[in-house]
Design an enzyme around this catalytic site. Structure first.
Site, short mmCIF file in Angstrom:
data_model
loop_
_atom_site.label_atom_id
_atom_site.label_comp_id
_atom_site.label_asym_id
_atom_site.label_seq_id
_atom_site.Cartn_x
_atom_site.Cartn_y
_atom_site.Cartn_z
N HIS A 1 2.36 -4.28 1.42
CA HIS A 1 2.58 -3.12 2.34
C HIS A 1 2.56 -3.59 3.97
O HIS A 1 1.70 -4.45 4.23
CB HIS A 1 1.57 -1.98 2.33
CG HIS A 1 1.64 -0.88 3.22
ND1 HIS A 1 2.30 0.34 3.03
CD2 HIS A 1 0.83 -0.50 4.21
CE1 HIS A 1 2.11 1.25 3.91
NE2 HIS A 1 1.24 0.71 4.74
N GLU B 1 -3.30 5.03 -8.68
CA GLU B 1 -2.68 6.28 -8.67
C GLU B 1 -2.06 6.81 -7.33
O GLU B 1 -1.07 7.29 -7.32
CB GLU B 1 -3.46 7.51 -9.38
CG GLU B 1 -3.69 7.13 -10.83
CD GLU B 1 -4.23 8.42 -11.39
OE1 GLU B 1 -4.55 9.38 -10.78
OE2 GLU B 1 -4.58 8.31 -12.60
N ASP C 1 -0.78 3.25 -1.80
CA ASP C 1 -1.34 2.36 -0.87
C ASP C 1 -3.01 2.44 -0.80
O ASP C 1 -3.48 2.01 0.17
CB ASP C 1 -0.88 2.75 0.38
CG ASP C 1 0.65 2.54 0.51
OD1 ASP C 1 1.13 1.44 0.01
OD2 ASP C 1 1.38 3.28 1.39
C1 GRF Z 1 8.51 -5.03 3.43
O1 GRF Z 1 8.30 -5.35 4.81
C2 GRF Z 1 7.24 -4.52 2.61
O2 GRF Z 1 6.17 -4.74 3.14
C3 GRF Z 1 7.83 -3.19 2.45
O3 GRF Z 1 9.40 -3.10 2.46
C4 GRF Z 1 9.79 -4.28 3.02
C5 GRF Z 1 10.72 -4.99 2.08
O4 GRF Z 1 11.22 -6.27 2.68
N1 GRF Z 1 7.14 -2.45 1.52
P1 GRF Z 1 12.18 -6.89 1.53
O5 GRF Z 1 12.94 -6.13 0.82
O6 GRF Z 1 11.33 -7.93 0.83
O7 GRF Z 1 13.09 -7.76 2.46
#
Ligand code: GRF
Length: 201
Positions: A104, A142, A145
């Site tokens: 995240h 569940e 985040d």
């Molecule tokens: C990343 O910044 C991740 O944290 C978020 O979506 C983005 C995905 O980037 N959940 P990528 O597809 O790996 O370039």
């Protein structure tokens, strides 16, 4: 790996597995978005790349059953969500309990949860006046985040940042955090007690 987008995190893991930095292999890449660049990255690395559920809504039983079958067929030990834009149902999470992780682009438990994805996360961080943001690798439970945190990295928020510049800085940190964390999980194993994750015996 479950992906929906450009796959820069996937690429970092593919490279690290290829160089031996991570003693594992990416077994299969699954995307719900047919033209995701991530699929192309997987194919280039010789990793099976499949599209599942192009029109599926989050949690749709047939969509998740197909993902489960693919993961089981490839004997996956650890499922990594990297830019996967669907929320997995409690039944799916239970079936792979403690074996699904997500990255995240903020420092959880702040700036996460339902609706907090993409630029919205950075928009919220910038609006809050926070001086640091970063990234979090956590196990999936569940609640989106909200699972046990495995590792985090902080990056500064600059005065002139917009969503794009902040996300770019975070993505650099994400790649090394993900490679380092998956490497340690694979090498040493892990256990989860409540909200605490321990890497190692
Ligand atoms: C990343 O910044 C991740 O944290 C978020 O979506 C983005 C995905 O980037 N959940 P990528 O597809 O790996 O370039």
């Amino acid at each position: 790996m479950l992906v929906s987008g450009t796959g820069t995190n996937l690429q970092a893991l593919l490279d690290a597995c290829d160089s031996g930095e991570i003693p594992a292999e990416v077994a299969v890449v699954i995307s719900n978005v047919p033209d995701a660049l991530a699929l192309e990255r997987a194919r280039r690395a010789g990793v099976p790349a499949i599209v599942i559920g192009r029109r599926a809504v989050s949690g749709a039983p047939a969509f998740e059953a197909a993902i489960r079958r693919a993961l089981e067929a490839h004997r996956v030990g650890l499922v990594c969500l990297a830019g996967f834009l669907k929320i997995l149902s409690p039944a799916f999470v239970a079936a792979f309990a403690g074996r699904v992780m997500n990255i995240h682009p903020a420092l959880l438990p702040a700036f996460g949860g339902r609706g907090m994805y993409g630029d919205r996360v950075h928009e919220a961080v910038l609006a809050s006046g926070a001086r640091v943001s970063g990234c979090t690798v956590h196990f999936v439970t569940e609640e989106p985040d909200a699972g046990p945190i495995i590792a985090q990295a902080a990056v500064p928020v600059h005065d002139d940042d917009d969503e794009a510049t902040l996300h770019e800085r975070i993505k650099v940190a994400e790649r090394s955090l993900l490679v380092d964390t998956v490497g340690r999980l694979v090498r040493y194993g892990w256990s989860i007690e409540g909200r605490k994750v321990r890497i190692g015996p």
